[in-house]
Design an enzyme around this catalytic site. Structure first.
Site, short mmCIF file in Angstrom:
data_model
loop_
_atom_site.label_atom_id
_atom_site.label_comp_id
_atom_site.label_asym_id
_atom_site.label_seq_id
_atom_site.Cartn_x
_atom_site.Cartn_y
_atom_site.Cartn_z
N HIS A 1 -10.87 -11.18 0.74
CA HIS A 1 -9.59 -10.49 0.55
C HIS A 1 -8.49 -11.49 0.22
CE1 HIS A 1 -11.60 -7.06 2.50
NE2 HIS A 1 -10.64 -6.32 1.95
N GLY B 1 -11.89 -4.40 8.21
CA GLY B 1 -12.38 -3.17 8.81
C GLY B 1 -13.55 -2.59 8.05
N ARG C 1 10.62 1.12 8.47
CA ARG C 1 11.16 0.68 9.76
C ARG C 1 12.64 1.04 9.87
NH1 ARG C 1 8.60 -3.61 7.72
NH2 ARG C 1 10.61 -4.61 7.24
N LYS D 1 -3.99 -10.89 4.07
CA LYS D 1 -4.67 -10.03 5.04
C LYS D 1 -4.73 -10.72 6.39
CE LYS D 1 -8.68 -7.02 5.65
NZ LYS D 1 -7.80 -5.88 5.96
N MET E 1 0.82 -1.20 0.00
CA MET E 1 0.00 0.00 0.00
C MET E 1 0.85 1.25 0.00
SD MET E 1 -3.17 0.67 -0.25
CE MET E 1 -3.72 2.34 -0.62
#
EC number: 1.17.1.8
Length: 268
Positions: free
Chosen positions: A156, A166, A36, A160, A14
């Site tokens: 999905h 959500g 990170r 996931k 994403m």
């Protein structure tokens, strides 16, 4: 006015979509990209990472290092990372667009407390089509009410990690609110074995995981003799990216408050 945007999780699926979406949007500029601290991608050009050519924005491992260089952070990462980013943004007075899902109750409460001083647009789904579906679901549930059985099915990709999605939960909340119920009291998550007859006034959820499905959601209102189905099928994550960037540019200059895509799209 150009909105300076930072993207965290820049090396993820994403994150790359968001970088491309910012580059394509008018009135927006990518000025920071974060990964990170231990990522092997640190120092890479964000544009090259996203496959769109050099942007001159190096990936860094510390949000605080670049916090003075952006207006709004777009965060589609994980609850722990989003909480840490929220603390940095709140301290610096920076807005946030948050698409992270899977918060525990405690994590959500901590996030809500952290961001009271900044504008935040938070949504389970930033697609314009999905948010239009939320509006249609409210209308359908208000009209059909207790005369139907309500079931929500979502699918999905295999990667996931949270279920139901959500977006499915948000759809359930919209429907439950429209008929005057609390979703926590009426949700049924999956069925197995001798379940007995379906209880009226419940909202059922079914989850499918597999392949590369970007996101499919269908809410069925089932009555005797007919059914109404409201569906959304995403074929590209760019729909989420475009919506998130739209939210970020909309958020610039807004007072500290909690917003969602219904506000951004004027659907309230």
């Amino acid at each position: 006015m150009t909105t300076r945007i930072a993207v965290t999780g820049a090396g993820g699926r994403m994150g790359k979509i968001l970088i491309e979406a910012v580059s394509l949007a008018g009135g927006a500029q990518l000025t920071a990209a974060i990964e990170r601290p231990t990522s092997s991608l640190l120092g890479a050009d964000a544009g090259e990472l996203a496959g769109i050519g050099k942007l001159g924005v190096p990936v860094v491992g510390d949000l605080a290092e670049v916090v003075d260089g952006f207006d709004v952070l777009i965060d589609f990462t994980a609850p722990v990372a989003t909480l840490a980013n929220a603390k940095v943004c709140a301290a610096a007075g920076k807005g946030m667009v948050v698409g992270t899902t899977g918060f525990s109750g405690a994590e959500k409460a901590e996030f809500d407390e952290t961001v009271t001083s900044i504008p935040v647009c938070m949504a389970s789904n930033f697609s314009t089509g999905v948010n239009l579906c939320f509006k249609l679901l409210d209308m359908a549930a208000s009209v059909l009410g207790d005369d139907v059985d309500i079931e929500i099915c979502e699918a999905h990709h295999r990667h996931k990690v949270d279920a139901p999605s959500g977006t499915a939960l948000s759809m359930g909340e919209v429907v439950a609110n429209a008929v005057g119920r609390n979703l926590k009291d009426v949700a049924v998550y999956g069925r197995e074995g001798q379940t007995g007859a379906r209880e009226r006034n419940t909202i059922g959820f079914a989850t499918v995981r597999g392949g590369d499905v970007v996101g499919d959601h269908t809410v069925s209102f089932l009555a005797d003799g007919e059914r109404v189905e409201i569906s959304h099928k995403a074929s590209s994550r760019m729909s989420f990216g475009r919506g998130a960037v739209r939210a970020a540019t909309w958020l610039l200059g807004k007072p500290a408050s909690r917003y969602d895509m219904q506000d951004v799209l004027g659907l309230r």
